[in-house]
Design an enzyme around this catalytic site. Structure first.
Site, PDB file in Angstrom:
ATOM      1  N   ASN A   7       2.385  12.310  11.022  1.00 44.78           N
ATOM      2  CA  ASN A   7       3.672  12.848  11.462  1.00 44.78           C
ATOM      3  C   ASN A   7       4.194  13.719  10.320  1.00 44.78           C
ATOM      4  OD1 ASN A   7       6.213  13.350  12.373  1.00 44.78           O
ATOM      5  ND2 ASN A   7       6.728  11.218  12.825  1.00 44.78           N
ATOM      6  N   ARG A  91       1.378  14.061  15.596  1.00 49.98           N
ATOM      7  CA  ARG A  91       2.577  14.080  16.436  1.00 49.98           C
ATOM      8  C   ARG A  91       3.117  15.512  16.435  1.00 49.98           C
ATOM      9  NH1 ARG A  91       8.592  12.287  15.227  1.00 49.98           N
ATOM     10  NH2 ARG A  91       9.341  12.525  17.351  1.00 49.98           N
ATOM     11  N   HIS A 180      10.874  11.869  22.908  1.00 49.22           N
ATOM     12  CA  HIS A 180      10.470  10.449  22.825  1.00 49.22           C
ATOM     13  C   HIS A 180       9.419  10.114  23.889  1.00 49.22           C
ATOM     14  CE1 HIS A 180      14.670   9.332  21.044  1.00 49.22           C
ATOM     15  NE2 HIS A 180      13.790   9.535  20.072  1.00 49.22           N
ATOM     16  N   ARG A 241      24.352  12.326  16.759  1.00 45.60           N
ATOM     17  CA  ARG A 241      24.446  13.340  17.827  1.00 45.60           C
ATOM     18  C   ARG A 241      25.462  12.908  18.884  1.00 45.60           C
ATOM     19  NH1 ARG A 241      18.397  13.051  18.296  1.00 45.60           N
ATOM     20  NH2 ARG A 241      17.562  14.487  16.746  1.00 45.60           N
ATOM     21  N   GLU A 385       4.507   4.221  18.810  1.00 46.48           N
ATOM     22  CA  GLU A 385       4.036   5.571  19.111  1.00 46.48           C
ATOM     23  C   GLU A 385       2.725   5.886  18.382  1.00 46.48           C
ATOM     24  OE1 GLU A 385       7.846   8.236  19.210  1.00 46.48           O
ATOM     25  OE2 GLU A 385       8.315   6.334  18.265  1.00 46.48           O
TER      26      GLU A 385
END
Ligand code: ADP
Length: 403
Positions: A7, A91, A180, A241, A385
């Site tokens: 990642n 990723r 996601h 957010r 993940e």
């Protein structure tokens, strides 16, 4: 043989080395502060436990060289030779409408990922750097790209379009992409296994609640709607957010505060959500500690976050016509915070969702926290993940070898 899961971010590279044989993790680590004289590499090294090294690292190539040296360090080797890495799974955040599944990286794939940079400017350039460096440092090793957006590409047009003039979609690709996806896909697969049901018959509401949060309606094992949109800003109230709000607020604030576009972007993405409401922190654990001390704004932030979540769960129950096997909670908050899970489904008994408060509070790891007579199961499933990325890459390696 192993799969390296990578990642690559702007100033960090996170990695896991996963055994193809049994999915076990041989090591995991992270290089942080790339671009500084004191970049930090932390990783687990067998019996040595957790190791920490400080190096001057100016770019991603140097970061990966440090990682590869550590993996084969004769003092505590994780692998004896880099040839034991059968494939690298990267990723990649934004695959636009182009990528609907994991792909092996070719020149054309790189070109297509590049074309998605304007859609994912904060992530895709760094994801691409990781791919580019691995192609040079591990020549001949297959590189796989696994996209955060891919799982959501099954959404129907009426769910992914915004009610803007249609030309903004055709000319500028403005639509809901969702993120996601790797986590929601992992949750879908695990839930099918846990409930012993074929994915094609599985309907769930998957709630990924971390610092960034999104919720996904899954019908027949496929994403049919999700709360994040053109960017990860839309939907649930997150750490920093705002999630959903009236877009007219933007021009109003710009006018009132004399803000630039960049300032407003940072306001909505980095200074809003739990942090913005509480004025204290984006971390839910810290908010609970403050709420205990009667901090009103911390309590309000928690209440607002849970209220928005419940609204989405109930609306996705509607999207799925109430034919739902499970509401599933995952990621930092979803896996660990019993209060959020309890409040998010409180009052939804009329939809067949009944939580067992005792089981919910005692949940650890994978758990079913619904009452025995709840029509809809309520599951806690830790997401993974990296494992899904490794499995995709391993499947490719097996297919290539013809077994
Ligand atoms: P990211 O999106 O950065 O991967 P995580 O999935 O790690 O985020 O989730 C971070 C959030 O999860 C934070 O708000 C944190 O407070 C919360 N969290 C993590 N661990 C726990 C825990 N053990 N108990 C309660 N909340 C937790």
């Amino acid at each position: 043989m192993y799969i390296l899961v990578l990642n690559s971010g702007s100033s960090s590279v996170k990695y896991q080395l996963v055994s193809i044989k049994d999915d076990s993790i041989a090591t995991r680590g992270c290089v942080e502060k790339i671009g500084s004289k004191e970049a930090i590499h932390t990783y687990s090294a067998g019996e040595q436990g957790k190791l920490k090294e400080v190096h001057p690292i100016s770019n991603h190539e140097e970061a990966l060289s440090v990682i590869f040296r550590a993996l084969t360090n004769p003092a505590h080797p994780v692998i004896s030779d880099l040839k034991q890495i059968a494939a690298v799974g990267h990723r990649v955040v934004h695959g636009g409408a182009k990528f609907t599944e994991t792909v092996v990286v070719t020149e054309e794939v790189i070109k297509d990922i590049r074309e998605c940079i304007e859609l994912g400017p904060l992530h895709n350039p760094h994801n691409l750097k990781g791919i580019d460096v691995c192609m040079r440092l591990l020549p001949g090793t297959p590189q796989l790209a696994v996209f955060d957006t891919a799982f959501h590409q099954t959404m129907p047009e009426h769910a992914y379009l915004y009610a803007l003039p249609y030309v903004f979609y055709t000319r500028h690709r403005v639509r809901r992409y969702g993120f996601h996806g790797t986590s929601h896909r992992y949750i879908t697969e695990r839930t099918a296994a846990v409930l012993n049901k074929a994915q094609k018959n599985l309907n769930i509401v998957s709630c990924h609640l971390g610092n960034g949060s999104s919720i996904c309606a899954v019908r027949g094992g496929k994403s049919v709607d999700t709360s994040m949109g053109f960017t990860p800003l839309e939907g649930l109230i997150m750490g920093t957010r705002s999630g959903d709000m009236d877009p007219a607020i933007i021009q109003y604030i710009m006018h009132k505060e004399n803000y630039t576009i960049q300032e407003v972007d940072s306001l909505l993405n980095k200074q809003s959500g739990l942090l913005g409401i509480s004025g204290a922190t984006n971390d839910l654990r810290e908010l609970f500690a403050l709420a205990e001390k009667k901090d009103q704004r911390a309590s309000l932030a928690i209440q607002m976050m849970v209220y928005r979540l419940k609204k989405y769960i109930a609306s996705y129950m509607g999207v799925l016509n109430g034919e739902v096997d499970a509401v599933v909670f995952t990621a930092g908050i979803g896996e660990n915070n019993a209060y959020v899970r309890e409040q998010a489904v409180e009052g939804l008994e009329f939809m067949g969702i009944k939580i067992d408060k005792k089981k919910n509070r005692a949940a650890e790891g994978e758990a079913d926290v619904a009452t025995a007579d709840s029509r809809v199961r309520i599951l806690v499933i830790p997401t993974n993940e990296e494992l899904l990325i490794a499995k995709d890459a391993a499947a490719y390696v097996r297919k290539r070898r013809g077994n």
